[in-house]
Design an enzyme around this catalytic site. Structure first.
Site, PDB file in Angstrom:
ATOM      1  N   LYS A  95       0.288   5.057   8.319  1.00  0.00           N
ATOM      2  CA  LYS A  95       1.073   5.404   6.990  1.00  0.00           C
ATOM      3  C   LYS A  95       0.087   5.469   5.868  1.00  0.00           C
ATOM      4  O   LYS A  95       0.050   6.615   5.076  1.00  0.00           O
ATOM      5  CB  LYS A  95       2.004   4.265   6.638  1.00  0.00           C
TER       6      LYS A  95
ATOM      7  N   LYS B  61      -6.301   3.011  -2.546  1.00  0.00           N
ATOM      8  CA  LYS B  61      -6.063   2.201  -1.382  1.00  0.00           C
ATOM      9  C   LYS B  61      -5.982   3.105   0.032  1.00  0.00           C
ATOM     10  O   LYS B  61      -6.541   2.957   0.957  1.00  0.00           O
ATOM     11  CB  LYS B  61      -5.015   1.434  -1.511  1.00  0.00           C
TER      12      LYS B  61
ATOM     13  N   SER C   8       0.902  -1.134  -0.179  1.00  0.00           N
ATOM     14  CA  SER C   8       0.116  -0.229   0.129  1.00  0.00           C
ATOM     15  C   SER C   8       0.985   1.159   0.029  1.00  0.00           C
ATOM     16  O   SER C   8       1.214   1.847   1.059  1.00  0.00           O
ATOM     17  CB  SER C   8      -0.813  -0.122   1.338  1.00  0.00           C
TER      18      SER C   8
END
Ligand code: NDP
Length: 309
Positions: free
Chosen positions: A245, A176, A101
């Protein structure tokens, strides 16, 4: 026989790679901590001919398709250079499919560097979690050239059920990140609501029962809270550090696009703080415990305590 390499045997990478350990593929695996790759080869090598690579360069030698699944894009970039790096051996015509990702900016930089050597790149992050990976039922969101995607599709179909071309390089990463920012919002918002309801005298299981047949429901309320929070099980499947993140990538994306995004920016800040408080190993759902601490209440906790006496 397609020659494939898989790099990054983490929580989700391992079950993804397992689907590639099959007789019709010549599979080589590499992992930073060699013990994990050795265990993988010990489990699958004899029957399926899976081999261990000592370095990324060894993994990339003569490969048609390289799949990476690391925490962040910069980790993938870090595999490219030096005598042990992928660029030392990857042949022209190969395709690197990055299931990390990742972040669009770094993905585009990686893609440019590979293109200069005649190597293709697709960002291809996944959703569906560890259980989806085990079942070979992940959704894969792909950015990059569609003809490249068609070339690697049979490999992706080994662990993916829905493979969606989203746009140019970085489009998969962007989508994503936004998906996971929504996940983070649902977790945090549901936790705040349930702590407030508990303090107001409404049990969390009763609240979830109603919410889950009403308009406030989400994957968090329908699955994560009943299975992981009410039970206080908090299994570790997807690290909070990784969700932090992801939300950060979504918040950066919104800033780059110059849209007003207070909710994304606040969510990024909340998950940054939760990550700092709970550390590198905590699961993403453990962020609920930060909300509980801040709110001075426990979701479902009082009932559990009463039942156990
Ligand atoms: P883990 O933390 O479980 O595993 C990370 C993997 O990357 C390990 O193999 C680790 O090696 C390796 N690694 C870490 N840093 C480096 C580095 N600098 N260089 C080389 N290898 C490195 O992560 P996950 O498997 O959970 O996640 C991988 C990616 O998939 C992330 O981007 C995540 O956001 C995404 N993802 C995860 C999901 C999940 O449910 N877990 C769901 C959907 C997406 P080592 O063994 O040495 O530590």
């Amino acid at each position: 026989m397609p020659r494939v390499a898989f790099l990054g045997l983490g929580a989700i990478g391992t079950p993804m790679a397992r689907h590639l350990a099959r007789p019709e593929y010549d599979l080589v695996v590499w992992n930073r901590t060699t013990a994990r790759a050795t265990a993988f080869v010990a489990q699958h090598g004899a029957a399926q001919g899976v081999r261990l690579a000592a370095t990324p360069a060894e993994a990339g030698r003569d490969r048609d398709i390289i799949v990476t699944c690391l925490p962040v894009s910069r980790d993938v970039e870090g595999l490219l250079d030096g005598p042990d790096g992928l660029l030392a051996t990857l042949p022209s015509g190969a395709v690197l499919v990055d299931c990390t990702s990742g972040d669009p900016v770094t993905s585009r930089r990686i893609a440019e560097r590979l293109a200069a050597r005649g190597i293709g790149f697709l960002d291809a992050p996944v959703s569906g979690g560890v259980s989806g990976a085990e079942q070979g039922a992940l959704t894969i969101m792909v950015g990059g050239d569609e003809t490249l995607l068609e070339r690697v599709r049979p490999v992706l179909e080994c662990f993916g059920k829905r493979i969606v071309h989203c746009g140019g390089i970085g489009a998969g990463d962007a989508l994503k990140a936004v998906n996971n920012a929504l996940l983070a919002m649902h977790i945090w918002g549901t936790a705040e609501g349930l702590v407030a309801l508990e303090k107001a005298g409404v049990r969390s299981d009763v609240a979830l029962d109603v919410i889950n047949t009403s308009s406030g429901r989400s994957n968090a309320s329908m699955n994560l809270f009943p299975e992981r929070v009410l039970t206080r099980a908090f299994p570790r499947t997807f690290r909070l550090a990784l969700l932090d993140k992801d939300v950060g990538i979504a918040a950066d994306l919104a800033r780059e696009q110059q849209i007003v995004s207070p909710l994304l920016q606040l969510t990024a800040e909340l998950f940054r703080q939760a990550h700092r408080e709970l550390g590198e190993d905590a699961d993403h759902v453990e962020s609920v415990q930060v909300v509980e601490r801040l709110g001075g209440g426990t979701i479902g906790g009082k009932r559990d305590a009463a039942e156990s006496t």
